[in-house]
Design a protein around this motif. Structure first.
Motif, PDB file in Angstrom:
ATOM      1  N   TYR A 133       3.773   4.332  -7.978  1.00 27.41           N
ATOM      2  CA  TYR A 133       2.376   3.925  -8.110  1.00 27.41           C
ATOM      3  C   TYR A 133       1.477   4.842  -7.291  1.00 27.41           C
ATOM      4  O   TYR A 133       1.859   5.301  -6.210  1.00 27.41           O
ATOM      5  CB  TYR A 133       2.191   2.490  -7.626  1.00 27.41           C
ATOM      6  N   HIS A 151      -3.790   7.674  -2.635  1.00 26.48           N
ATOM      7  CA  HIS A 151      -2.802   6.906  -1.873  1.00 26.48           C
ATOM      8  C   HIS A 151      -1.511   6.838  -2.673  1.00 26.48           C
ATOM      9  O   HIS A 151      -1.477   6.272  -3.760  1.00 26.48           O
ATOM     10  CB  HIS A 151      -3.355   5.504  -1.601  1.00 26.48           C
ATOM     11  N   LEU A 154       2.290   3.242  -2.179  1.00 24.72           N
ATOM     12  CA  LEU A 154       2.454   1.893  -2.728  1.00 24.72           C
ATOM     13  C   LEU A 154       3.779   1.842  -3.489  1.00 24.72           C
ATOM     14  O   LEU A 154       3.888   2.351  -4.603  1.00 24.72           O
ATOM     15  CB  LEU A 154       1.282   1.549  -3.637  1.00 24.72           C
ATOM     16  N   VAL A 167      -3.527  -3.933   1.618  1.00 21.84           N
ATOM     17  CA  VAL A 167      -2.956  -2.586   1.637  1.00 21.84           C
ATOM     18  C   VAL A 167      -3.936  -1.675   2.373  1.00 21.84           C
ATOM     19  O   VAL A 167      -5.095  -1.546   1.976  1.00 21.84           O
ATOM     20  CB  VAL A 167      -2.724  -2.081   0.195  1.00 21.84           C
TER      21      VAL A 167
END
Length: 303
Positions: A133, A151, A154, A167
């Motif tokens: 992800y 990012h 994840l 998160v």
């Protein structure tokens, strides 16, 4: 298009959205209805969809600024990355920054404080299972500036609608390359592309300048802001090629210029070693840009 305004209207209905994944499918076109006849993809023969059933919350870093004001919105695109194929969108989220316009996104309904943004995503499905992800955060300004974070940490989708364990997104956002400029006049010191004055962009940042003339032809120039702090002198194009730093009309007006800043790190992680421009350009196609970038910013301007 004002993406922030559009997503603000869409956000309440995200729970009804579905993710639709079809591998290597060729969609036929059919005539649509309305005042103008238009062609649209026909999905009727494909039923592979999944609800955006995982709501969770992000802790968004301090928002970047442009022209003395903090950016007005942050939108989040959640995706699955398939090596060699690209990214497949799986979810959306949005945070506004209007009441008040400060360093943090506004407090969203059901969340405890500002700086948190709710996202809804579908899990990887229909051939994407096991793909990592990726979350793309984009802060935007109505004046044409943007700054983003990528990012990649994840591992699984949490189910956390109230934000009890948000998160955390590693920052900071990259400053907009405000103050970068190009002097197109060919005299002493002319034809020079200069980055923003230090310390606007941190070490390990590369600047990408895209000139576009009236015919839509582009010229892309890269420079390393830590090494080329005084800028670089652009060569004259050889005859009979046109000078794409100009529009190409008889008035001699300057081409449009988009400035992009990229923060590149080894492994595509915020704590990775900064990469010099030479490491990126060893691959003549710059194909690793999407894998190594952890932050970016962009500004559409003119010379």
């Amino acid at each position: 298009m004002d993406v922030g305004s559009l997503l603000a209207r869409v956000t309440p209905t995200l729970r009804t959205f579905k993710s639709w994944v079809v591998r290597d499918a060729r969609f036929t076109l059919q005539e649509g209805t309305g005042a103008f006849t238009r062609l649209a993809p026909d999905f009727s023969s494909e039923g592979r969809s999944m609800a955006l059933g995982f709501p969770f919350v992000l802790g968004v870093p301090t928002l970047p600024g442009y022209q003395g004001r903090y950016m007005e919105s942050v939108w989040v695109l959640g995706s699955a990355r398939v090596p060699g194929r690209g990214g497949v969108p799986l979810g959306l989220g949005l945070g506004m920054n209007t009441a008040p316009a400060d360093p943090l996104t506004d407090t969203q309904p059901g969340l405890s404080s500002p700086g948190f943004v709710r996202v809804r995503m579908a899990p990887t499905h229909h051939g994407l299972e096991g793909s990592p992800y990726v979350l793309h955060l984009t802060a935007s300004s109505s004046e044409g500036a943007g700054s983003g974070l990528i990012h990649r940490s994840l591992k699984v989708l949490p189910f956390d609608p109230t934000g009890t364990a948000p998160v955390e997104i590693r920052g900071p956002f990259l400053p907009v390359p405000e103050g970068a400029r190009y002097s197109p006049v060919d005299d002493e010191g002319g034809r020079r592309l200069r980055p923003p004055a230090a310390p606007a962009l941190p070490p390990g940042t590369v600047l990408r300048a895209v000139f576009s003339n009236g015919a839509g032809r582009r010229w892309v120039v890269w420079l390393d802001v830590s090494r080329d702090s005084q800028g670089v002198r652009l060569p004259m194009p050889p005859a009979p090629l046109e000078d794409r730093t100009f529009q190409g009309n008889h008035l001699g007006s300057f081409a449009s210029l988009e400035l992009q800043a990229w923060s590149l790190r080894e492994g595509g992680l915020p704590d990775g070693e900064p990469l010099l421009l030479e490491a990126l350009t060893r691959d003549e196609n710059l194909s690793r840009l999407g894998e190594l970038g952890v932050a970016w910013s962009a500004l559409v301007a003119t010379p």
